[in-house]
Design a protein around this motif. Structure first.
Motif, PDB file in Angstrom:
ATOM      1  N   ARG A 167       0.832  -1.210   0.000  1.00 35.40           N
ATOM      2  CA  ARG A 167       0.000   0.000   0.000  1.00 35.40           C
ATOM      3  C   ARG A 167       0.866   1.259   0.000  1.00 35.40           C
ATOM      4  O   ARG A 167       0.629   2.188  -0.769  1.00 35.40           O
ATOM      5  CB  ARG A 167      -0.956  -0.005   1.198  1.00 35.40           C
ATOM      6  CG  ARG A 167      -1.927   1.171   1.182  1.00 35.40           C
ATOM      7  CD  ARG A 167      -2.860   1.160   2.383  1.00 35.40           C
ATOM      8  NE  ARG A 167      -2.109   1.461   3.588  1.00 35.40           N
ATOM      9  CZ  ARG A 167      -2.007   0.644   4.652  1.00 35.40           C
ATOM     10  NH1 ARG A 167      -2.609  -0.510   4.675  1.00 35.40           N
ATOM     11  NH2 ARG A 167      -1.300   0.999   5.694  1.00 35.40           N
ATOM     12  N   HIS A 209       1.054   3.767  -3.167  1.00 38.04           N
ATOM     13  CA  HIS A 209       0.583   5.138  -2.915  1.00 38.04           C
ATOM     14  C   HIS A 209       1.640   6.147  -3.364  1.00 38.04           C
ATOM     15  O   HIS A 209       1.323   7.143  -4.032  1.00 38.04           O
ATOM     16  CB  HIS A 209       0.268   5.326  -1.431  1.00 38.04           C
ATOM     17  CG  HIS A 209      -0.097   6.727  -1.085  1.00 38.04           C
ATOM     18  ND1 HIS A 209      -1.349   7.242  -1.331  1.00 38.04           N
ATOM     19  CD2 HIS A 209       0.626   7.734  -0.550  1.00 38.04           C
ATOM     20  CE1 HIS A 209      -1.378   8.510  -0.950  1.00 38.04           C
ATOM     21  NE2 HIS A 209      -0.181   8.833  -0.479  1.00 38.04           N
ATOM     22  N   GLU A 268      -5.261   1.361  -8.086  1.00 41.73           N
ATOM     23  CA  GLU A 268      -6.027   0.119  -7.932  1.00 41.73           C
ATOM     24  C   GLU A 268      -5.300  -0.854  -6.996  1.00 41.73           C
ATOM     25  O   GLU A 268      -5.924  -1.465  -6.127  1.00 41.73           O
ATOM     26  CB  GLU A 268      -6.275  -0.523  -9.301  1.00 41.73           C
ATOM     27  CG  GLU A 268      -7.062  -1.810  -9.246  1.00 41.73           C
ATOM     28  CD  GLU A 268      -8.485  -1.666  -8.714  1.00 41.73           C
ATOM     29  OE1 GLU A 268      -9.074  -2.695  -8.358  1.00 41.73           O
ATOM     30  OE2 GLU A 268      -9.011  -0.539  -8.645  1.00 41.73           O
ATOM     31  N   GLU A 281      -3.156  -0.023  -4.673  1.00 43.21           N
ATOM     32  CA  GLU A 281      -3.244   0.575  -3.343  1.00 43.21           C
ATOM     33  C   GLU A 281      -4.593   0.260  -2.708  1.00 43.21           C
ATOM     34  O   GLU A 281      -4.679  -0.094  -1.529  1.00 43.21           O
ATOM     35  CB  GLU A 281      -3.040   2.088  -3.429  1.00 43.21           C
ATOM     36  CG  GLU A 281      -3.164   2.789  -2.090  1.00 43.21           C
ATOM     37  CD  GLU A 281      -3.171   4.301  -2.188  1.00 43.21           C
ATOM     38  OE1 GLU A 281      -2.989   4.940  -1.139  1.00 43.21           O
ATOM     39  OE2 GLU A 281      -3.371   4.855  -3.295  1.00 43.21           O
ATOM     40  N   ARG A 282      -5.657   0.371  -3.491  1.00 46.49           N
ATOM     41  CA  ARG A 282      -7.009   0.097  -2.971  1.00 46.49           C
ATOM     42  C   ARG A 282      -7.129  -1.353  -2.517  1.00 46.49           C
ATOM     43  O   ARG A 282      -7.631  -1.632  -1.422  1.00 46.49           O
ATOM     44  CB  ARG A 282      -8.065   0.405  -4.028  1.00 46.49           C
ATOM     45  CG  ARG A 282      -9.499   0.229  -3.537  1.00 46.49           C
ATOM     46  CD  ARG A 282     -10.517   0.477  -4.636  1.00 46.49           C
ATOM     47  NE  ARG A 282     -10.407  -0.465  -5.732  1.00 46.49           N
ATOM     48  CZ  ARG A 282     -10.874  -1.728  -5.707  1.00 46.49           C
ATOM     49  NH1 ARG A 282     -11.470  -2.195  -4.630  1.00 46.49           N
ATOM     50  NH2 ARG A 282     -10.734  -2.508  -6.757  1.00 46.49           N
ATOM     51  N   LEU A 283      -6.655  -2.281  -3.343  1.00 46.25           N
ATOM     52  CA  LEU A 283      -6.725  -3.698  -2.959  1.00 46.25           C
ATOM     53  C   LEU A 283      -5.931  -3.952  -1.676  1.00 46.25           C
ATOM     54  O   LEU A 283      -6.405  -4.663  -0.778  1.00 46.25           O
ATOM     55  CB  LEU A 283      -6.197  -4.591  -4.087  1.00 46.25           C
ATOM     56  CG  LEU A 283      -7.071  -4.726  -5.327  1.00 46.25           C
ATOM     57  CD1 LEU A 283      -6.395  -5.632  -6.346  1.00 46.25           C
ATOM     58  CD2 LEU A 283      -8.447  -5.242  -4.982  1.00 46.25           C
ATOM     59  N   ARG A 321      -5.164  -1.780   0.683  1.00 49.88           N
ATOM     60  CA  ARG A 321      -5.844  -1.124   1.799  1.00 49.88           C
ATOM     61  C   ARG A 321      -7.031  -1.955   2.282  1.00 49.88           C
ATOM     62  O   ARG A 321      -7.290  -2.054   3.484  1.00 49.88           O
ATOM     63  CB  ARG A 321      -6.302   0.281   1.382  1.00 49.88           C
ATOM     64  CG  ARG A 321      -6.937   1.077   2.521  1.00 49.88           C
ATOM     65  CD  ARG A 321      -7.367   2.479   2.105  1.00 49.88           C
ATOM     66  NE  ARG A 321      -8.221   2.493   0.939  1.00 49.88           N
ATOM     67  CZ  ARG A 321      -7.871   2.912  -0.273  1.00 49.88           C
ATOM     68  NH1 ARG A 321      -6.662   3.379  -0.503  1.00 49.88           N
ATOM     69  NH2 ARG A 321      -8.724   2.896  -1.280  1.00 49.88           N
ATOM     70  N   GLU A 322      -7.739  -2.563   1.334  1.00 47.75           N
ATOM     71  CA  GLU A 322      -8.895  -3.395   1.673  1.00 47.75           C
ATOM     72  C   GLU A 322      -8.489  -4.821   2.056  1.00 47.75           C
ATOM     73  O   GLU A 322      -9.346  -5.651   2.326  1.00 47.75           O
ATOM     74  CB  GLU A 322      -9.860  -3.446   0.478  1.00 47.75           C
ATOM     75  CG  GLU A 322     -10.482  -2.107   0.167  1.00 47.75           C
ATOM     76  CD  GLU A 322     -11.296  -2.099  -1.124  1.00 47.75           C
ATOM     77  OE1 GLU A 322     -11.355  -3.144  -1.827  1.00 47.75           O
ATOM     78  OE2 GLU A 322     -11.865  -1.041  -1.429  1.00 47.75           O
ATOM     79  N   GLU A 323      -7.166  -5.071   2.081  1.00 45.12           N
ATOM     80  CA  GLU A 323      -6.609  -6.382   2.424  1.00 45.12           C
ATOM     81  C   GLU A 323      -7.147  -7.482   1.515  1.00 45.12           C
ATOM     82  O   GLU A 323      -7.395  -8.605   1.947  1.00 45.12           O
ATOM     83  CB  GLU A 323      -6.820  -6.697   3.906  1.00 45.12           C
ATOM     84  CG  GLU A 323      -6.124  -5.703   4.795  1.00 45.12           C
ATOM     85  CD  GLU A 323      -6.219  -6.034   6.273  1.00 45.12           C
ATOM     86  OE1 GLU A 323      -6.791  -7.087   6.629  1.00 45.12           O
ATOM     87  OE2 GLU A 323      -5.698  -5.231   7.062  1.00 45.12           O
ATOM     88  N   ARG A 324      -7.293  -7.141   0.254  1.00 44.07           N
ATOM     89  CA  ARG A 324      -7.754  -8.094  -0.761  1.00 44.07           C
ATOM     90  C   ARG A 324      -6.555  -8.568  -1.560  1.00 44.07           C
ATOM     91  O   ARG A 324      -5.927  -7.795  -2.270  1.00 44.07           O
ATOM     92  CB  ARG A 324      -8.785  -7.425  -1.673  1.00 44.07           C
ATOM     93  CG  ARG A 324     -10.074  -7.082  -0.930  1.00 44.07           C
ATOM     94  CD  ARG A 324     -11.101  -6.397  -1.774  1.00 44.07           C
ATOM     95  NE  ARG A 324     -11.273  -7.032  -3.058  1.00 44.07           N
ATOM     96  CZ  ARG A 324     -11.704  -6.379  -4.139  1.00 44.07           C
ATOM     97  NH1 ARG A 324     -12.002  -5.101  -4.073  1.00 44.07           N
ATOM     98  NH2 ARG A 324     -11.846  -7.003  -5.282  1.00 44.07           N
ATOM     99  N   ARG A 325      -6.267  -9.822  -1.443  1.00 46.10           N
ATOM    100  CA  ARG A 325      -5.106 -10.396  -2.128  1.00 46.10           C
ATOM    101  C   ARG A 325      -5.450 -10.914  -3.514  1.00 46.10           C
ATOM    102  O   ARG A 325      -4.583 -11.003  -4.377  1.00 46.10           O
ATOM    103  CB  ARG A 325      -4.514 -11.516  -1.287  1.00 46.10           C
ATOM    104  CG  ARG A 325      -3.978 -11.006   0.042  1.00 46.10           C
ATOM    105  CD  ARG A 325      -3.481 -12.155   0.919  1.00 46.10           C
ATOM    106  NE  ARG A 325      -3.204 -11.692   2.262  1.00 46.10           N
ATOM    107  CZ  ARG A 325      -2.103 -11.068   2.638  1.00 46.10           C
ATOM    108  NH1 ARG A 325      -1.154 -10.832   1.760  1.00 46.10           N
ATOM    109  NH2 ARG A 325      -1.930 -10.685   3.883  1.00 46.10           N
TER     110      ARG A 325
END
Length: 127
Positions: A64, A68, A88, A90-92, A94-98
């Motif tokens: 992240r 960023h 995109e 960074e967003r993943l 931040r949302e802890e989506r691997r």
């Protein structure tokens, strides 16, 4: 080189973003554009290894942070496709989506490979 185009993509670096940077140093006396391009390249020397290590370790906080940082600096130089890719990722992170993140980071690296020569050319005299 900054006007270089990819057939399906248009200009590698957004002319409006470059014009905004040039407007800050219209005569080029302060070498703003070459300095900004040089700082971007220098930052890659530390950010890319950090990104590689973070991806390998699954450290989303570092992913992240790096994305960023790259998002902002690439946008300022007009590398808008790279900036969007960073946003995109960074967003993943931040949302802890691997899911999908490795592919997105591969796309980020590929995009960086496209724009890096154009950014490096900004550091040359007369850019």
């Amino acid at each position: 080189m900054t006007a270089e185009r990819s057939p399906a993509r248009g200009p590698l670096l957004d002319p409006d973003a470059l014009a905004q940077l040039r407007a800050l140093d219209p005569q080029g006396r302060h070498g703003l554009l070459p300095r900004v391009a040089g700082l971007f390249e220098a930052s890659l020397a530390s950010l890319l290894p950090q990104l590689d290590a973070a991806e390998a370790a699954g450290d989303l906080a570092v992913v992240r942070h790096v994305t960023h940082t790259l998002k902002s600096s690439s946008a300022s130089l007009g590398a808008l496709a790279l900036s969007r890719c960073c946003a995109e990722a960074e967003r993943l992170a931040r949302e802890e989506r691997r899911e999908g993140l490795p592919e997105l980071l591969d796309r980020l690296r590929a995009e960086l490979g496209h724009v890096r020569p154009a950014i490096a050319a900004l550091g040359q005299p007369g850019a």
